[in-house]
Design an enzyme around this catalytic site. Structure first.
Site, short mmCIF file in Angstrom:
data_model
loop_
_atom_site.label_atom_id
_atom_site.label_comp_id
_atom_site.label_asym_id
_atom_site.label_seq_id
_atom_site.Cartn_x
_atom_site.Cartn_y
_atom_site.Cartn_z
N TRP A 61 0.80 -1.23 0.00
CA TRP A 61 0.00 0.00 0.00
C TRP A 61 0.83 1.28 0.00
CZ3 TRP A 61 1.67 2.40 4.34
CH2 TRP A 61 2.04 1.61 5.43
N ASN A 62 2.15 1.18 0.17
CA ASN A 62 2.89 2.43 0.41
C ASN A 62 3.13 3.25 -0.85
OD1 ASN A 62 4.66 0.26 -0.20
ND2 ASN A 62 6.39 1.43 0.55
N PRO A 122 -3.44 -5.46 -6.19
CA PRO A 122 -3.05 -4.34 -5.33
C PRO A 122 -3.47 -4.61 -3.89
CG PRO A 122 -4.78 -3.69 -6.91
CD PRO A 122 -4.66 -5.17 -6.97
N GLY A 143 6.37 -6.55 -0.35
CA GLY A 143 5.62 -6.43 0.90
C GLY A 143 6.47 -6.81 2.09
N GLU A 155 10.56 -8.80 -2.84
CA GLU A 155 11.14 -7.50 -2.45
C GLU A 155 10.50 -7.15 -1.12
OE1 GLU A 155 13.38 -5.79 -4.23
OE2 GLU A 155 13.33 -6.90 -6.13
N CYS A 158 10.25 1.31 1.68
CA CYS A 158 11.12 0.21 2.10
C CYS A 158 12.54 0.68 2.29
CB CYS A 158 11.06 -0.92 1.07
SG CYS A 158 11.46 -0.38 -0.59
N GLU A 196 11.44 -3.17 11.51
CA GLU A 196 11.04 -2.15 10.55
C GLU A 196 10.00 -1.22 11.19
OE1 GLU A 196 8.93 -3.38 6.94
OE2 GLU A 196 10.31 -2.11 5.82
P1 NDP Z 1 2.08 -6.89 3.28
O1 NDP Z 1 3.10 -7.96 3.25
O2 NDP Z 1 1.15 -6.82 4.42
O3 NDP Z 1 1.18 -6.95 1.98
C1 NDP Z 1 1.73 -6.96 0.67
C2 NDP Z 1 0.71 -7.52 -0.29
O4 NDP Z 1 0.50 -8.91 -0.01
C3 NDP Z 1 -0.66 -6.86 -0.20
O5 NDP Z 1 -1.23 -6.78 -1.48
C4 NDP Z 1 -1.40 -7.84 0.68
O6 NDP Z 1 -2.79 -7.77 0.54
C5 NDP Z 1 -0.90 -9.15 0.12
N1 NDP Z 1 -1.10 -10.31 0.99
C6 NDP Z 1 -1.41 -10.33 2.31
N2 NDP Z 1 -1.48 -11.61 2.75
C7 NDP Z 1 -1.22 -12.41 1.68
C8 NDP Z 1 -1.13 -13.82 1.50
N3 NDP Z 1 -1.32 -14.69 2.48
N4 NDP Z 1 -0.83 -14.29 0.26
C9 NDP Z 1 -0.61 -13.44 -0.77
N5 NDP Z 1 -0.68 -12.09 -0.65
C10 NDP Z 1 -0.97 -11.58 0.56
O7 NDP Z 1 2.90 -5.53 3.12
P2 NDP Z 1 2.34 -4.05 3.25
O8 NDP Z 1 1.27 -3.82 2.26
O9 NDP Z 1 2.10 -3.78 4.70
O10 NDP Z 1 3.60 -3.21 2.74
C11 NDP Z 1 4.61 -2.78 3.56
C12 NDP Z 1 5.82 -3.69 3.45
O11 NDP Z 1 6.28 -3.71 2.10
C13 NDP Z 1 6.98 -3.21 4.27
O12 NDP Z 1 7.57 -4.29 4.94
C14 NDP Z 1 7.93 -2.66 3.22
O13 NDP Z 1 9.27 -2.63 3.63
C15 NDP Z 1 7.69 -3.57 2.09
N6 NDP Z 1 8.14 -2.96 0.85
C16 NDP Z 1 9.24 -3.47 0.22
C17 NDP Z 1 9.74 -2.85 -0.91
C18 NDP Z 1 10.94 -3.37 -1.62
O14 NDP Z 1 11.16 -3.01 -2.77
N7 NDP Z 1 11.76 -4.20 -1.01
C19 NDP Z 1 9.10 -1.65 -1.45
C20 NDP Z 1 7.97 -1.21 -0.70
C21 NDP Z 1 7.50 -1.86 0.39
P3 NDP Z 1 -3.65 -6.83 1.50
O15 NDP Z 1 -2.90 -5.55 1.71
O16 NDP Z 1 -4.88 -6.63 0.74
O17 NDP Z 1 -3.79 -7.60 2.78
#
Ligand code: NDP
Length: 474
Positions: free
Chosen positions: A135-136, A160, A208, A230, A264, A362
């Site tokens: 979501w960020n 998304p 995520g 990532e 991130c 984090e």
């Molecule tokens: P999440 O891991 O909570 O969610 C990421 C995505 O995964 C969302 O679309 C989420 O859906 C989905 N999801 C949740 N549960 C599952 C599952 N069991 N199976 C498959 N998909 C699932 O991350 P956040 O959205 O909270 O994002 C923040 C994180 O992302 C931070 O840790 C950040 O560091 C990282 N990040 C890493 C980057 C990189 O390039 N390394 C860049 C930007 C962020 P839903 O939200 O609908 O639950």
């Protein structure tokens, strides 16, 4: 029938958007449609595919205001939302320029071990790439993998975050304008939808958290498909005695508080040489105090609300943990509620150490914990004392000194005499170290080539070897 999801607006705290995730049948039908269109797409020359992507960039540009407005509602910020759209358009145009040169082509090459044999190959794109984004930066992180996957000849299904789904509709409209709807589909939904996307894909690109990344990796492992992950970070910034203090303050502040720290590659820990610690801290506090919220006027200020309400609780808990263990909170320090949204001002902490969660987990917020070090040896050890390895930064009097330290850091990218440069510069290949990710670089040439599988064609210009050549008694 999937249940409707209510979406909270980060500026008002109110539900102002609802959507129903596609049913399992609808997702299967969407995947079948993508798979049906993909072979003809892959069969086009790369130049022809780039023409179609160019048309998509034009279509996004025509809908820039509409997409930016949706992203603004998703994230509560205006300038960064517009930058995300402009960045996505620039990224498509960048790949349109670069992909024809980068796309691998194989020529016939004579064998070294056996001159009668020669080999060539074929680069076969993954047919259906699943993208799961956080979501960020909802748009950037949905398209950063999708664009090169498409350029390589694949089709893409994007899930998304349920926290920020609004932007998908106008982006889908831009894809329709460019006649690309059969090659890119959105699958808005929660984690369950993410799992369904994994079940339908040939390769998954996930951005995520580490916790969800593990679940995605496990699901991909069950299917024996690749997962490019990532994940999170806890990026350190080391500032040596010879650094220009004002420039280091500038880099630290931007690197930490841009987008309210919801990035991130945010700077989450600052280690400063003891001899300049006090003056650095003083100037950082002054600079942090000058940062304004973009509330009540979204056209003013530098930082927006915390997008995801649960994240605000994590940030507050980490600050509280640090405070209870003796940290000094110089600025910010608490979650504020304005107009129903949740906000946090840049929070400078000192007297911190690695027993505090704010130094090890984090934060994903505009928190700047500052810790003094005595020797470079100690600074490197502190920076490497983490389960993460996404990126890092070093500020020193000159680049040679910064580089010598950077080479000792266990991180996939290091910014020298600045911070968080991976958010601004996509040309350098990098991989995530430790728990920050898995898979090839999404930046640089590998950003494209990772979407191809290499198939070998091995030709015999002579005669096939007889079985008798392998006789045990031969
Ligand atoms: P999440 O891991 O909570 O969610 C990421 C995505 O995964 C969302 O679309 C989420 O859906 C989905 N999801 C949740 N549960 C599952 C599952 N069991 N199976 C498959 N998909 C699932 O991350 P956040 O959205 O909270 O994002 C923040 C994180 O992302 C931070 O840790 C950040 O560091 C990282 N990040 C890493 C980057 C990189 O390039 N390394 C860049 C930007 C962020 P839903 O939200 O609908 O639950």
């Amino acid at each position: 029938m999937s249940a409707e999801i209510a979406v909270r607006n980060p500026r008002t705290g109110q539900t102002d958007y609802r959507f129903t995730p596609p049913s399992a049948d609808a997702l299967e039908a969407a995947a079948a449609r993508l798979r049906a269109a993909q072979p003809a797409w892959a069969a086009l020359s790369i130049e022809a595919r780039m023409e179609r992507l160019s048309a998509w960039a034009d279509a996004m540009e025509a809908r820039l205001d509409e997409i930016a407005a949706a992203l603004e509602a998703d994230t509560g910020r205006r300038r960064v939302a517009r930058l995300e759209v402009a960045g996505a358009i620039a990224s498509i145009r960048g790949w349109v320029q670069a992909a024809p040169q980068l796309a691998p082509r194989a020529d016939w090459t004579p064998g070294r071990s056996n001159p009668a044999l020669k080999h060539s190959g074929q680069y076969v794109p993954y047919a259906l790439v699943g993208v799961i984004s956080p979501w960020n930066f909802p748009l950037t992180l949905s398209l950063i993998d999708a664009i090169p996957a498409l350029a390589a000849g694949g089709a893409v299904m994007i899930k998304p975050s349920e926290v920020t789904p609004r932007f998908a509709q106008p982006v889908a409209a831009s894809l329709a304008d460019a006649a690309l709807s059969d090659l890119v589909a959105f699958a808005p939904g929660a984690g369950e939808t993410g799992q369904q996307v994994i079940a339908l894909s040939d390769l998954v690109c996930f951005t995520g958290s580490v916790a969800t990344g593990r679940k995605v990796a496990a699901a991909c492992a069950q299917r024996l498909i690749p997962a490019f992950l990532e994940l999170g970070g806890k990026d350190p910034l080391i500032i040596t005695a010879s650094a220009d203090i004002d420039l280091a303050v500038r880099a630290a502040l931007r690197g930490s508080v841009l987008s309210t720290g919801q990035a991130c590659q945010s700077i989450e820990r600052i280690y400063v040489d003891r001899t300049i610690h006090d003056v650095f801290l003083e100037r950082l506090i002054e600079a942090a105090r000058a940062v304004r919220l973009n509330w009540p006027d979204i056209t003013q200020g530098e930082i927006g609300p915390v997008i995801f309400d649960k994240q605000a609780a994590i940030i507050a808990a980490q600050i509280e943990d640090a405070r209870s263990r003796g940290a000094v909170v110089h600025t910010g320090g608490q979650v504020e509620t304005h107009g129903g949204g949740l906000w946090i001002r840049p929070t400078v902490l000192s007297n911190v150490d690695h027993t505090m969660s704010v130094m090890t987990e984090e934060t994903f917020g505009p928190v700047l914990p500052v810790m003094a070090f005595e020797t470079v040896e100690e600074a490197v050890a502190l920076a490497n004392d983490t389960v993460y390895g996404l990126s890092a930064a070093v500020f020193a009097g000159d680049l040679d000194e910064a580089e010598a330290i950077a080479r000792r850091l266990d991180a996939g990218a290091v910014s020298l005499n600045d911070a968080a440069l991976t958010a601004l510069f996509y040309e350098a290949e990098k991989q995530s170290f430790r728990q920050s990710g898995l898979g090839p670089s999404r930046m640089g040439a590998a950003g494209l080539t990772r979407f191809y599988r290499r198939k070998a064609l091995i030709a015999n210009t002579g005669e096939p070897a007889p079985l008798s050549a392998f006789r045990e008694d031969g």
